[in-house]
Write a protein that holds these residues in place. Structure first.
Motif, mmCIF file in Angstrom:
data_model
loop_
_atom_site.group_PDB
_atom_site.id
_atom_site.type_symbol
_atom_site.label_atom_id
_atom_site.label_comp_id
_atom_site.label_asym_id
_atom_site.label_seq_id
_atom_site.Cartn_x
_atom_site.Cartn_y
_atom_site.Cartn_z
ATOM 1 N N LEU A 73 0.824 -1.213 0.000
ATOM 2 C CA LEU A 73 0.000 0.000 0.000
ATOM 3 C C LEU A 73 0.856 1.260 0.000
ATOM 4 N N LYS A 74 1.972 1.254 0.724
ATOM 5 C CA LYS A 74 2.876 2.413 0.709
ATOM 6 C C LYS A 74 3.506 2.598 -0.672
ATOM 7 N N ILE A 75 3.880 1.498 -1.307
ATOM 8 C CA ILE A 75 4.437 1.570 -2.662
ATOM 9 C C ILE A 75 3.376 2.116 -3.618
ATOM 10 N N ALA A 76 2.158 1.622 -3.474
ATOM 11 C CA ALA A 76 1.064 2.061 -4.345
ATOM 12 C C ALA A 76 0.826 3.563 -4.214
ATOM 13 N N GLU A 77 0.885 4.062 -2.991
ATOM 14 C CA GLU A 77 0.707 5.498 -2.773
ATOM 15 C C GLU A 77 1.811 6.292 -3.471
ATOM 16 N N GLU A 78 3.011 5.769 -3.424
ATOM 17 C CA GLU A 78 4.155 6.465 -4.009
ATOM 18 C C GLU A 78 4.045 6.582 -5.532
ATOM 19 N N ILE A 79 3.479 5.570 -6.181
ATOM 20 C CA ILE A 79 3.444 5.585 -7.653
ATOM 21 C C ILE A 79 2.023 5.740 -8.213
ATOM 22 N N ASP A 80 1.073 6.094 -7.355
ATOM 23 C CA ASP A 80 -0.323 6.278 -7.793
ATOM 24 C C ASP A 80 -0.880 5.021 -8.454
ATOM 25 N N MET A 81 -0.680 3.885 -7.794
ATOM 26 C CA MET A 81 -1.161 2.593 -8.294
ATOM 27 C C MET A 81 -2.423 2.212 -7.526
ATOM 28 N N GLU A 82 -3.481 1.885 -8.247
ATOM 29 C CA GLU A 82 -4.703 1.422 -7.602
ATOM 30 C C GLU A 82 -4.524 -0.018 -7.151
ATOM 31 N N VAL A 83 -5.044 -0.345 -5.967
ATOM 32 C CA VAL A 83 -4.921 -1.686 -5.405
ATOM 33 C C VAL A 83 -6.315 -2.189 -5.043
ATOM 34 N N ARG A 84 -6.569 -3.444 -5.387
ATOM 35 C CA ARG A 84 -7.819 -4.100 -4.997
ATOM 36 C C ARG A 84 -7.497 -5.444 -4.363
ATOM 37 N N PHE A 85 -8.260 -5.788 -3.352
ATOM 38 C CA PHE A 85 -8.054 -7.012 -2.585
ATOM 39 C C PHE A 85 -9.108 -8.044 -2.958
ATOM 40 N N VAL A 86 -8.647 -9.250 -3.303
ATOM 41 C CA VAL A 86 -9.524 -10.360 -3.650
ATOM 42 C C VAL A 86 -9.258 -11.468 -2.634
#
Length: 185
Positions: A73-86
């Protein structure tokens, strides 16, 4: 179902965390305590704004997920990557496409998608340093037939869980491993 559809079906981070029953406090503690280093941020820069997405195959009872998911999640915030949990257990059709060693439903698994929704990379369930640590500690356990095996195995998992929650060098090992997957393309 295509990966884009799995992504759309997934829970947002907020929905996933709100629904957690087992490792919520530990995961949030890692999330709040972890900060990417300047070097890690610099390594990630080529991926910033590329429209990457991530599908996280996970379950909240998983000790590896409580460590790896907040780092992602921290990496995603840094690069503006959307994350979804399955959730793995109710989505075996997807999980079975990403078995560890072709046989194990080990989690978490991160499936990275490019801006077109195509698979960009896959990571998980552990960074190599953590896998080495777990393998080394398991090797020290007595044989499964030993009457003390179950007790010692539980103690090992408790000890590893504590290290996952408190050892920031492990957090950075996970970050480095994920970053390696993201920047190799």
């Amino acid at each position: 179902m295509e990966l884009k559809q799995w992504f759309e079906k997934g829970l947002t981070a907020e929905q996933y965390i709100d629904g957690m029953n087992v490792n919520k406090e530990s995961m949030l503690s890692i999330y709040e305590g972890f900060t990417l280093s300047e070097e890690e941020k610099n390594e990630l820069q080529p991926n910033k704004g590329k429209g990457l997405k991530a599908i996280v195959l996970t379950e909240d009872w998983c000790g590896d997920a409580k460590l790896n998911n907040p780092v992602l999640l921290k990496i995603a915030e840094e690069i503006d990557m959307e994350v979804r949990f399955v959730l793995r257990d109710s989505n075996l059709e997807l999980m079975d496409q990403y078995l560890t060693n072709g046989t194990s439903r080990a989690i978490p698994i991160f499936v990275f998608l490019n801006k077109d929704g195509e698979e960009y990379g896959v990571w998980g369930p552990r960074a190599s340093r953590l896998q080495e640590l777990v393998t080394e500690r398991r090797a020290a356990l007595p044989d499964k037939e030993d009457p003390s095996f179950e007790e010692k195995q539980k103690a090992l998992y408790k000890e590893l869980g504590k290290a996952y929650e408190t050892d920031s060098s492990l957090w950075h090992s996970v970050a480095g491993s994920i970053i390696e997957t993201l920047v190799k393309k």
